[in-house]
Design a protein around this motif. Sequence first.
Motif, PDB file in Angstrom:
ATOM      1  N   ALA A  94    -107.213 -19.362  -3.903  1.00 24.97           N
ATOM      2  CA  ALA A  94    -108.181 -18.748  -4.820  1.00 24.97           C
ATOM      3  C   ALA A  94    -109.217 -19.768  -5.272  1.00 24.97           C
ATOM      4  O   ALA A  94    -109.595 -19.811  -6.436  1.00 24.97           O
ATOM      5  CB  ALA A  94    -107.454 -18.162  -6.026  1.00 24.97           C
ATOM      6  N   LYS A  96    -112.415 -19.969  -4.651  1.00 21.33           N
ATOM      7  CA  LYS A  96    -113.668 -19.375  -5.106  1.00 21.33           C
ATOM      8  C   LYS A  96    -113.535 -18.852  -6.536  1.00 21.33           C
ATOM      9  O   LYS A  96    -114.429 -19.074  -7.378  1.00 21.33           O
ATOM     10  CB  LYS A  96    -114.066 -18.240  -4.161  1.00 21.33           C
ATOM     11  N   GLN A  97    -112.442 -18.184  -6.834  1.00 16.86           N
ATOM     12  CA  GLN A  97    -112.235 -17.656  -8.180  1.00 16.86           C
ATOM     13  C   GLN A  97    -112.111 -18.791  -9.201  1.00 16.86           C
ATOM     14  O   GLN A  97    -112.652 -18.706 -10.313  1.00 16.86           O
ATOM     15  CB  GLN A  97    -110.979 -16.782  -8.228  1.00 16.86           C
ATOM     16  N   ALA A 100    -115.472 -20.306  -9.875  1.00 16.89           N
ATOM     17  CA  ALA A 100    -116.246 -19.461 -10.786  1.00 16.89           C
ATOM     18  C   ALA A 100    -115.772 -19.615 -12.228  1.00 16.89           C
ATOM     19  O   ALA A 100    -116.592 -19.759 -13.156  1.00 16.89           O
ATOM     20  CB  ALA A 100    -116.136 -18.003 -10.353  1.00 16.89           C
ATOM     21  N   ILE A 101    -114.466 -19.593 -12.433  1.00 18.39           N
ATOM     22  CA  ILE A 101    -113.925 -19.682 -13.796  1.00 18.39           C
ATOM     23  C   ILE A 101    -114.371 -20.970 -14.470  1.00 18.39           C
ATOM     24  O   ILE A 101    -114.907 -20.969 -15.596  1.00 18.39           O
ATOM     25  CB  ILE A 101    -112.391 -19.586 -13.779  1.00 18.39           C
ATOM     26  N   MET A 214    -121.274 -17.927  -5.366  1.00 22.55           N
ATOM     27  CA  MET A 214    -120.324 -16.837  -5.568  1.00 22.55           C
ATOM     28  C   MET A 214    -120.605 -15.661  -4.624  1.00 22.55           C
ATOM     29  O   MET A 214    -119.695 -14.962  -4.189  1.00 22.55           O
ATOM     30  CB  MET A 214    -120.370 -16.350  -7.025  1.00 22.55           C
ATOM     31  N   ASN A 219    -113.033 -17.124   0.470  1.00 22.06           N
ATOM     32  CA  ASN A 219    -111.742 -17.791   0.590  1.00 22.06           C
ATOM     33  C   ASN A 219    -111.192 -17.618   1.999  1.00 22.06           C
ATOM     34  O   ASN A 219    -111.425 -16.600   2.657  1.00 22.06           O
ATOM     35  CB  ASN A 219    -110.735 -17.214  -0.407  1.00 22.06           C
TER      36      ASN A 219
END
Length: 446
Positions: A94, A96-97, A100-101, A214, A219
């Motif tokens: 994860a 990419k997530q 972003a976070i 994004m 992923n």
Amino acid sequence: MTTLAASTDNRREQVGWYFYDWANSAFSTTVVTVFLGPYLTSIARNAADANGFVYPFGIPVAAGSFFPYMVSLSVLLQVFFLPILGAIADYSNARKQMLAIFAYVGAFATMGLYFLEGTNYLLGGILFLIANLTFGASIVFYNAFLPDIASPDRRDAVSSQGWALGYLGGGLLLAANLVFFLNAESFGVESGMAVRISLVSAGMWWAIFTLIPMWTLRNRGAVRRLPPGENYLTVGFRQLAHTFRQMRGYPQTLLFLAAYLLYNDGIQAVIALAAQFGAEELGIGESTRIVTILMVQFVAFFGALIFGALATRLGSKRVLLGSLVIWTLVVSYAYIMPANNDVQFFALGAAIALVLGGSQAISRSLFSLMIPDGQEAEYFSLYEVGERGTSWLAPLLFGVAYQMTGSYRIAIVSLIIFFISGFILLLFVNVRRAAAEAGNQAPAHV
């Protein structure tokens, strides 16, 4: 699946990846390098007692030391947290997530600095702590995408283009903010408000341009299920322990990391201390120093591209060794450079800028060849921690040298030790063997 097979050389993904460097560099230049340190220090002094101390959580801290302490604390927290976060990102697939976070937490914390005024130094310190910690975390996940989006033969060029775009983006916003700040009265804005607007602009820049990676990055691999009774934190600790045991089987990767820690420490010290050296030893005025900071951003853009092209033709290791020779010459010349000579200081800044982006970009792409498939975020977290966790060594030597001799010239030339020792260790790194040990394929020229 090998790293080579997973690499797509998809131009759309690569361009999207470049734009995270463009996005986050605004934080490095506008916030960390120029505006926040002096402004937060002035806020802390407003809140200080008659002895010049503030008391965050009851701890006595000299107002002038508050910002450096916040920088040190944020780096210390990164040393503890980044390896765990990297292990979690690799296990969960994860990246990419998580990118972003942490990017958006950092960006919004930076925007929150708009409310830094009066005596609320503690708010500024906490927001900066969050922003700098999440900035470092996001860089780990950003770097971990490099083996996925670029084949070994393209990696130097892709890494260099990312660094180059970062310098350009950070430089453009910094130039706009400096013009705004230096002409604040003509805009009907007082200087404190101009600083706050500049700080919030960096957070907005970071948030807006993060949308591009994004949209484009993806992923690789399937999400792994957690073992019964486990959570991502416990799995992260276990995976990190496995990585540390595993690294003993990659001696060439460890040798490269040792070389990198040494020469990069020298690079970071030159960046951090050049302005002090210019002001205290060479008598360079503030306006010249500001112009030089701006110039460095734009020359570094071209330097990163030039070094990326050279690495593709001549090999990463050779070009990186050449950059360390240039760093050594730059520091040596600083020792004999005449005082009160703005032109030579500017030229010295240009020489630093030329090798700055190139040496960092090539180091990143070279290290990416030495990472086992599926553990990119873990290894890049160690790379980031190594960079930040040892970044006190060269400044310490600089400070000790000055304290013992009273000479900033001897202090600056003492940094040669880091470039020479890093150069020697790098000479013994066998890039092809390192790539083979990690199960990767080295490019044609190394």
